[in-house]
Design an enzyme around this catalytic site. Sequence first.
Site, PDB file in Angstrom:
ATOM      1  N   LYS A  76       0.840  -1.211   0.000  1.00 13.69           N
ATOM      2  CA  LYS A  76       0.000   0.000   0.000  1.00 13.69           C
ATOM      3  C   LYS A  76       0.871   1.256   0.000  1.00 13.69           C
ATOM      4  O   LYS A  76       0.599   2.222  -0.712  1.00 13.69           O
ATOM      5  CB  LYS A  76      -0.886   0.016   1.245  1.00 13.69           C
ATOM      6  CG  LYS A  76      -2.021  -0.986   1.246  1.00 13.69           C
ATOM      7  CD  LYS A  76      -2.701  -0.999   2.615  1.00 13.69           C
ATOM      8  CE  LYS A  76      -3.768  -2.075   2.673  1.00 13.69           C
ATOM      9  NZ  LYS A  76      -4.248  -2.345   4.028  1.00 13.69           N
ATOM     10  N   GLN A 112      -5.071  -1.820  10.032  1.00 16.25           N
ATOM     11  CA  GLN A 112      -4.816  -3.123   9.404  1.00 16.25           C
ATOM     12  C   GLN A 112      -5.313  -4.258  10.305  1.00 16.25           C
ATOM     13  O   GLN A 112      -4.965  -4.338  11.475  1.00 16.25           O
ATOM     14  CB  GLN A 112      -3.315  -3.288   9.133  1.00 16.25           C
ATOM     15  CG  GLN A 112      -2.944  -4.564   8.390  1.00 16.25           C
ATOM     16  CD  GLN A 112      -3.520  -4.618   6.988  1.00 16.25           C
ATOM     17  OE1 GLN A 112      -3.539  -3.620   6.272  1.00 16.25           O
ATOM     18  NE2 GLN A 112      -3.986  -5.777   6.585  1.00 16.25           N
ATOM     19  N   ASP A 162     -11.652   1.841   3.962  1.00 17.43           N
ATOM     20  CA  ASP A 162     -11.850   0.391   3.837  1.00 17.43           C
ATOM     21  C   ASP A 162     -13.319   0.039   3.635  1.00 17.43           C
ATOM     22  O   ASP A 162     -13.648  -1.067   3.225  1.00 17.43           O
ATOM     23  CB  ASP A 162     -11.339  -0.317   5.097  1.00 17.43           C
ATOM     24  CG  ASP A 162     -10.105  -1.172   4.838  1.00 17.43           C
ATOM     25  OD1 ASP A 162      -9.839  -1.481   3.665  1.00 17.43           O
ATOM     26  OD2 ASP A 162      -9.415  -1.533   5.807  1.00 17.43           O
TER      27      ASP A 162
END
Length: 285
Positions: free
Chosen positions: A53, A97, A120
């Site tokens: 990322k 995460q 997300d």
Amino acid sequence: MAQLLDGKKLAASMQAEMQSEVAKIKEKDGIVPGLVVILVGEDPASQIYVRNKEVAAGKMGIRSKVDRRPDTITEADLLALIETYNQDEQFHGILVQLPLPAHIDEEKVILAIDPKKDVDGFHPLNIGRLFAGDPVMIPCTPYGIMKLLAAYNISVAGKNAVVIGRSNIVGKPMAHLLLQENATVTIAHSKTQNLPAIAKKADILVAAVGVGHLVDKNYVKEGAVVIDVGMNRDANNKLIGDVDFAAVEPIADFITPVPGGVGPMTITMLLYQTIKAYHLQKSGV
């Protein structure tokens, strides 16, 4: 022989467009869209994913920060950290995460993220908007799959779609995105009876169950579109999907490879939504 749905190629094309958009934002507004990734602990798969990322964000000119914290961090301290980024105008997207250590409640963490910065797409407010047919932030893997289908001119309307997997991250939102494009959708899972027979009725089959090579030729009808979301390791530590590619590829019309199919699209959509979040926050939506 199936045509490959090349996520790597589409991701590169989209990222080039996004790089140009970020440059225009910087020139016009004197700001660059910003993404912060909070990484708790040392999970190896998470480390790799976060690094990918970071690299992709850097290429596009997006402000990227990885805030690494030890797995001993308390839940209260993590929630307080998220709140500081909710208030920080340099960062338009926040991603924590997953997975998190056992002592931290993932649901509380997801709820703590400002829905406007939830790139997300996991916050219940964003999931609710998706299910109501008014999506804003969408879970990145299913969103990327829809972009991939569109890029290859694969029509979803009127097709029978089977999604194997019912997670909040992939399975359920995938089903709703297909439904919004007028597919007839079946959600199957580990408790589904006669799974191969149900899967074999699919014009579009999405395998997102996390079991290596579960989907073989008995699951796939001639001419189907097969989307493999799986990221598993075999006995030799080789990366494999949920689909037995060698067995299924001769039967299908379209198929995603692993790696190089869905994975690159997931990261691309995360950054796409970071730019989108910047525009929404700037306009005060």
